[in-house]
Design an enzyme around this catalytic site. Sequence first.
Site, PDB file in Angstrom:
ATOM      1  N   TYR A  61      21.350  38.197  -1.800  1.00 46.86           N
ATOM      2  CA  TYR A  61      21.638  38.287  -0.616  1.00 46.86           C
ATOM      3  C   TYR A  61      20.218  39.257  -0.063  1.00 46.86           C
ATOM      4  CZ  TYR A  61      26.511  36.956  -0.376  1.00 46.86           C
ATOM      5  OH  TYR A  61      27.401  36.220  -0.452  1.00 46.86           O
ATOM      6  N   GLN A 292      30.403  46.602  14.846  1.00 50.48           N
ATOM      7  CA  GLN A 292      30.762  45.404  14.949  1.00 50.48           C
ATOM      8  C   GLN A 292      32.077  45.079  13.319  1.00 50.48           C
ATOM      9  OE1 GLN A 292      27.823  43.445  13.149  1.00 50.48           O
ATOM     10  NE2 GLN A 292      27.231  42.735  15.025  1.00 50.48           N
TER      11      GLN A 292
END
Length: 325
Positions: A61, A292
Amino acid sequence: MQTRKLGYTDLYLTTVGLGTWAIGGGGWAYGWGPQDDADSIRTIQRALDLGINWIDTAAVYGLGHSEEIVGKAIRGRRDQVIIATKCGLVWDEGSTTPYGRLKAWSVRQEVEASLRRLGVDVIDLYQIHWPNPDEDIEEAWATIADLVREGKIRYAGVSNFSVEQMKRIQPIHPIASLQPPYNMLRRDIEAEILPFCAANDIGVIVYSPMASGVLTEKFSRQWAASLPDDDWRKKYSGHLQEPELSANLALLEGLKAIAARYGRTVSQLAIAWTLRRPEVTAAIVGARRPDQIEQTAPAADWALPPEVLAEIDDLLARRAEAMKA
């Protein structure tokens, strides 16, 4: 926040964990576009403040960047968090496109690099990211088993493996967990994979419960069109192409109505839906900003009633019919 035991291990995971794929940022083949590192660190720390006790990352990632950010964010809080990361996707210097490699020498190099980037002495859950190349999964798994015995890894798991592939490696070393994709739009694991994991005491950590943003309030034609050019979903997600795009938008309207009745969000509904299965230990929920994860974390404690599950089944059946037209 409730927890569930991960397979045969002594790890108890909160039913929602923080995923850090997007936190790796853009600039590589499967990035999510630009990402602010300060936002990433605040997001990780906010997740821990909310009671989430595990973080999922991977070496690939951001080509190492996500692990580095996780390491910075958990400094001084290591005892509060279970860290899961992955190996098997590597990249060459100067390249932004990863590829699969599962040789023993590479796995050893990768675990050392992950320990260094994360700033930890041991990785709680170390997973083979993809079974690629397939012929080397036994070699990689045997090496990971050695690393468990050496104390660098607590438990070993796999991601994106089939039942047959799990059967091949299980005699070498017990599989602690499987990480497959699972959401309302992708249910293939229900047929064979979930029953196999239940029968063999293998924990299941599902990823993409919100279908990479499709099963959220923000999903729209405009949102899909506005994704940055280096967001992988623009090129690779069939969810954003017709006829599926229109079918997914119709589904979303139905899900919004259900969520609104309970004072919840579509995101929470989508996550809770994956957790309805007893075989599922937990769901990985990605976040790029603190707000979020604040919005999605409450899904961890929402048990969907039978009438809601039936209503969702009806909506999914209508979606399937619309895609045939």
